[in-house]
Enzyme design. Sequence first.
Site: not given
Length: 275
Positions: A172, A230
Site C-alpha cells: 500500500r 496509517c
Amino acid sequence: MNPIISATGLASELSSERPPVLLDVRYQLGGPPGRPAYEAGHIPGAVYVDLDTELAGPPGAGGRHPLPDVAEFGAVMRRAGVRADSPVVAYDGGQGWAAARAWWLLRWTGHPDVRVLDGGLAAWRGALSTDTPTPVAGDFTPEPGALPLLDADGAAALARTGLLLDARAGERYRGEVEPIDKVAGHIPGAASAPTTENVDESGRFLPAEALAARFKALGAADAPEVGVYCGSGVSAAQEVLALEIAGIRAALYAGSWSEWSSDPARPVAKGPARG
C-alpha cells in the site's frame, strides 16, 4: 511505565486490591462488529467499547476514523468505570490496533496509567465470562494534549524535517494496491514501517531492544521528531505504542492516508522511495 502488560501480569492484577478497569476493544477492519464476540466470551469484568462509534467520530473530511468528540469520549470512559486514578488495561483480538487506539486516546487526554494486553485475548489463559458488568461510573475528565498529534500540514512538514513513518503494508505504501482509499501511494518523504514488523508470530510485541533496533535502522534515533500515520489512524496507534516501548515518543497523524488522499491538492508519492 511499560505501556503493555502480559496475560500473567493482568491475571495477577485483577486479583489484587486495586484491579484495573478492563476495556474490550475487539475490532476487525472490514469484518463483523466486535460486540457479538464480546457477548460470546470476554475476560471477566471487561466492558465492551466500540471502536467505530466510541473511539472515533463519524467518517468524513477528517478521514475514516477521525478522533471522537472529546466530551463524548469522556462520557464513554466514565460509563466504563474509568477514574482519573484507576489503572486501565485495553485488549483486542490480538493484532493490537484497536487496543492501542484506546491506549492512545486515554493517554492523549491525560490518563496516566493505561496499558495494552500484550497479544490480546489470544494470550489470555483464564476463564471467560458472558456476564455484562455494570461498573460504578468513573470520574475521568479528558484533557487533550498529553501526547503529540499531527494534522495534514504537520505531517507534511514532519516528513521533511523529521521522520514520518507509514504503518501500512508495504504494497500500500508503494502504491501497488489500495483496497480501501481512492488514491494509492504515500505521503512524500514518509518511510515504510509496517505494523506487522512490530510483533512476533503470536501477535506479541517484540522486546524493547529489538524494537529500538528496528526504529534506529529507520532513522528514528537521530530524527528530531517522529510521526506515524496509517490508513485511518488506527493501526498507526499500534506503531506509536511500539515506539513508546522502544523509548521513542512519536506523534500520531490521526487523519492518516484516508484524510490525506481525500484532498486532490495534496501530493502523492509511489514506489519504494520516500519521494
